[in-house]
Scaffold this motif. Structure first.
Motif, PDB file in Angstrom:
ATOM      1  N   THR A  28      -0.012  -4.494 -48.699  1.00 32.26           N
ATOM      2  CA  THR A  28      -0.890  -4.562 -49.856  1.00 32.26           C
ATOM      3  C   THR A  28      -1.103  -3.223 -50.539  1.00 32.26           C
ATOM      4  O   THR A  28      -1.670  -3.172 -51.636  1.00 32.26           O
TER       5      THR A  28
ATOM      6  N   GLN B  11      -5.334 -10.452 -47.065  1.00 33.16           N
ATOM      7  CA  GLN B  11      -6.242  -9.365 -47.416  1.00 33.16           C
ATOM      8  C   GLN B  11      -7.518  -9.911 -48.044  1.00 33.16           C
ATOM      9  O   GLN B  11      -8.630  -9.516 -47.678  1.00 33.16           O
TER      10      GLN B  11
ATOM     11  N   THR C   7     -12.207  -6.052 -51.484  1.00 32.66           N
ATOM     12  CA  THR C   7     -10.810  -6.269 -51.104  1.00 32.66           C
ATOM     13  C   THR C   7     -10.089  -4.964 -50.821  1.00 32.66           C
ATOM     14  O   THR C   7      -9.270  -4.883 -49.888  1.00 32.66           O
TER      15      THR C   7
ATOM     16  N   ARG D 152      -6.504  -3.443 -45.833  1.00 34.05           N
ATOM     17  CA  ARG D 152      -5.070  -3.304 -46.096  1.00 34.05           C
ATOM     18  C   ARG D 152      -4.316  -4.152 -45.075  1.00 34.05           C
ATOM     19  O   ARG D 152      -4.576  -4.059 -43.873  1.00 34.05           O
ATOM     20  N   CYS D 153      -3.395  -4.965 -45.534  1.00 30.32           N
ATOM     21  CA  CYS D 153      -2.588  -5.803 -44.641  1.00 30.32           C
ATOM     22  C   CYS D 153      -1.126  -5.391 -44.740  1.00 30.32           C
ATOM     23  O   CYS D 153      -0.583  -5.276 -45.847  1.00 30.32           O
TER      24      CYS D 153
END
Length: 756
Positions: free
Chosen positions: A116, A379, A390, A394-395
């Motif tokens: 992300t 995320q 958001t 972090r993904c």
């Protein structure tokens, strides 16, 4: 040693400071970059309006060229994709596409997958869209980058661009003049919006595409290298385990956390409503603490599950909303009407390794490493669960131990994210246990289908009516309510309410409308909004069972008409590419009209075009049945596939072979079992899958070349025809159709001994 990016690494830091030629990525909000395959949307995470509908593939929603690639001063290039490697080989295929259009050696390329903070947002990796969408975007972006490089070289050399050639990572001109890509980009940062018309390489000039290439992800997997999230060992890592409720709907009444807290190595024991977790220094310490904590937990359970023996009746009696898939009814003359009903139980993904997640809270940001199919949706869901913006989540995608749809990967990621809040600064890895995976991952829904066909005097189908009963086949993350730990928290997030959606790609109705040419047809999805058991996406969604039902019924109709199954299908097919795969598969198999070698030795055939939009696939299968035991021996299979332009033939072959084998397992073995309170198929003895000793001797795949045509997704095209061909071969062997899945030894034995 920590082998993951530092938490302050961002896309901007990657793209600046190097003098590289960066072909487009704007750090706009993630939502503005979203692309999802039609039919894969969740209710609370919808695709945004497409800003560039004239662009091909994922360029539609990620239209800036720098989203997709950068070229370093060294001449190496990095390719970015929002599609995840799930074992389907797309890392290799996407780099082949980039190498072809950039005119750069394959070995000079690197790939950054879903992240992300770094990658374009391509939604979920689902529906066989990776090469079709991401590959198309990369191909066009790379072609345009090549033309930019040619233009820059022409400017520097004061030559017409027509006199220059791109190849081997450089631009060459007359008289030996040569400028490497690194030289061309060292002084420039080029950004820009993609154009709708790219100058693509002609298939006759391909050097890389269309050629077999060994997959770059395989060596580490077969040599014990670091290949999976389960292999990650960042510095300071702690181990987490979760105590799951004993059954759906169970409520935690009390728990004594003191015993687990006092155990050696235990760092933290957490409770939030029905969510119970332990964190320990070592894995075995975490497992022992989990078991000790579980022993002190007292749960209130309730009988909420249906009678598994009456599942079809339960599904058909549930409140339903009717969705019209197709209604093309016209008056026809019917000589006879034939009907059949097919049933399918709940099934699981059956990944060999249970799911895993890793998370670390540091500097106000929770970084999650996960084998999810969608880092951006994950995320958003995890951020909602943690009640943070958001951008504070972090993904990063890391391959897991198997992914055939929405398994427990997202839940494990959310588990890890929750536990990480209790120990800031230290990574926490949550590894699920086998019984947790089998009991708590989202299942593929049980289904019932009813088919009624009207035939004319020659046995030809003139009227087709098809009904199916099924829940939604998709509850992927989008809101926190799709995450299991979020559902178990004290302030529980309710699961998203499933909604009926009829789309070209399909959901439970995927492939319910046959590709065959029938004068009159009517297809209805009796959509069941309420699911007695948690369900979501399994490879192919409804396509496997819809194709299974249709293709079994086609064989029955062929037999009633006294026709060969292959000839009968060709009689009802008008699409020339469909006819080609049916003919090619039959020829490759050595199909002979009316063939039947001997009693209990059978041959079966099946066909479908996946989603009626993607790859065409036909499968012929030979089996032998042991009537005394009901054991089915898969002898051999031959298939033909039309996947449009093929990037890596080996990759397509692997996908079709794997799909046929997986479908054979679904068809012969797999069914979730439960009593009225608990899931009971919680290990490999109670949920058997096809084993190595049951594999067919050969599974041949014949690819029909279609140079210059669009990519067609091939990842899930083999499941429907593969399973149906197995069932048709069994029917051919024993002389009786079995309408209820799975075709267990008990059912096959009963069918084989039902005559004489």
């Amino acid at each position: 040693m920590e082998r993951v990016p530092s938490l302050n690494l961002t896309r901007r830091s990657v793209l600046t400071g190097t003098g590289a030629l960066v072909m487009a990525f704007t750090l706009r909000p993630a939502q503005a970059q979203t692309i999802m395959a039609p039919g894969d949307e969740t209710q609370n995470f919808q695709a945004q309006p497409q800003p560039a509908p004239d662009l091909p593939g994922s360029l539609k929603t990620n239209p800036n060229l720098e989203s997709w690639l950068r070229i370093e001063p060294t001449g190496r290039a990095t390719i970015f994709t929002g599609k995840a490697e799930l074992g389907q080989g797309i890392k290799t295929a996407l780099l082949q596409i980039a190498a072809e259009e950039l005119k750069i050696p394959f070995e000079s390329l690197s790939l950054i997958g879903p992240d992300t903070s770094l990658s374009p947002n391509e939604g979920y990796t689902a529906g066989s869209h990776s090469v079709q969408d991401s590959g198309t975007a990369i191909r066009h972006a790379a072609a345009q980058a090549r033309e930019i490089l040619l233009g820059e070289a022409a400017r520097r050399l004061s030559l017409p661009v027509e006199q220059l050639r791109a190849g081997d990572g450089a631009i060459t001109g007359p008289g030996g003049q040569r400028l490497s890509y690194g030289e061309l980009v060292s002084e420039h940062l080029i950004e820009g919006r993609a154009q709708p018309n790219s100058k693509l390489t002609a298939p006759a000039d391909f050097i890389e595409m269309g050629k077999p290439r060994h997959r770059i992800d395989i060596p580490a997997k077969v040599t014990g290298g670091e290949a999976y999230i389960q292999d990650m060992r960042p510095d300071g890592m702690l181990h987490g385990r979760i105590v799951r409720p004993p059954s759906p709907g169970a409520r935690l009444q009390s728990v004594d956390m003191r015993v687990a807290e006092a155990m050696p190595g235990v760092v933290k024991v957490t409770r939030d409503g029905n969510f119970l977790g332990v964190i320990a220094e070592k894995e075995w310490q975490a497992i022992k603490a989990m078991r000790a904590l579980s022993a002190t937990a007292r749960w209130q359970e309730q009988a909420s599950l249906p009678d598994v023996a009456k599942l079809p009746e339960v599904l058909m009696a549930m409140p339903a909303e009717d969705g019209v898939v197709v209604d093309q009814r016209v008056p026809v003359s019917v000589a006879e009407t034939v009907e059949a009903t097919f049933t399918r139980p709940y099934q699981i993904h059956g990944s060999i390794g249970p799911s895993c997640g890793l998370a670390k809270l540091e500097g106000g940001v929770t970084t999650v490493w996960t084998h999810t199919q969608g880092v951006y949706p994950d995320q958003k869901a995890i951020a909602e669960m943690l009640a943070v913006p958001t951008e504070q989540v972090r993904c990063i995608h890391v391959e897991g131990s198997g992914c055939y749809g929405h398994n427990a990967a997202d839940d494990a990621a959310a588990d890890a994210a929750l536990l990480a809040q209790a120990v800031p600064g230290r990574p926490v890895k949550v590894q699920w246990m086998r019984e947790q995976e089998h009991a708590w991952e989202p299942f593929s829904p049980g289904m019932v289908t009813k088919v009624r066909a009207g035939v004319d005097a020659g046995g030809n189908i003139v009227d087709w009516n098809y009904e199916l009963w099924s829940n939604s086949h998709n509850s992927r993350p989008g809101s926190a309510g799709a995450l299991l730990p979020a559902q178990h928290m004290g302030k529980a997030f309710p699961a998203d309410v499933a909604k009926l959606q009829i789309t070209p790609e399909g959901n439970g109705d995927r492939n319910s409308n046959p590709l065959y040419a029938f004068p009159s047809r009517h297809v209805i999805w009796h959509f069941l909004a309420q699911a007695p058991i948690r369900v979501s996406a399994l490879r192919g969604l409804g396509a496997y069972f819809n194709v299974f039902s249709i293709e079994n019924f086609m064989d029955d109709l062929a037999a009633k008409a006294g026709a060969d199954p292959v000839e009968y299908r060709l009689r009802h097919l008008q699409d020339p590419r469909a006819r080609d795969v049916v003919t090619r598969a039959a020829e490759s198999f050595g199909w002979k009209a009316g063939q039947k070698a001997e009693q209990n030795h059978g041959f079966g055939f099946a066909f479908a075009r996946y989603k009626n939009l993607a790859a065409y696939c036909a499968v012929a299968m030979e089996v032998k049945v042991e009537p005394e035991t009901g054991r089915v021996r898969l002898i051999r299979a031959s298939s033909a596939v039309d996947a449009g332009e093929v990037v890596n033939p080996d990759g397509v072959i692997n996908q079709v072979q794997g799909g046929i084998i997986q479908a054979a397992s679904w068809t012969l073995y797999e069914a979730v079992t439960f009593d009225q309170t608990r899931i009971t198929s919680v290990d490999w003895s109670t949920y058997p899958i096809l084993r190595f000793d049951a594999l067919p001797q050969s599974v041949d795949v014949d690819i029909i070349p279609r140079p210059g045509t669009p990519f067609l997704g091939a990842g899930e095209c083999g499941q429907g025809p593969g399973g149906a061909a197995v069932a048709n071969a069994i029917t051919n062997a024993v002389g009786r159709r079995i309408y209820d899945l799975p075709l267990t030894r008990e059912r096959v034995r009963a069918a084989a001994n039902s005559f004489g």
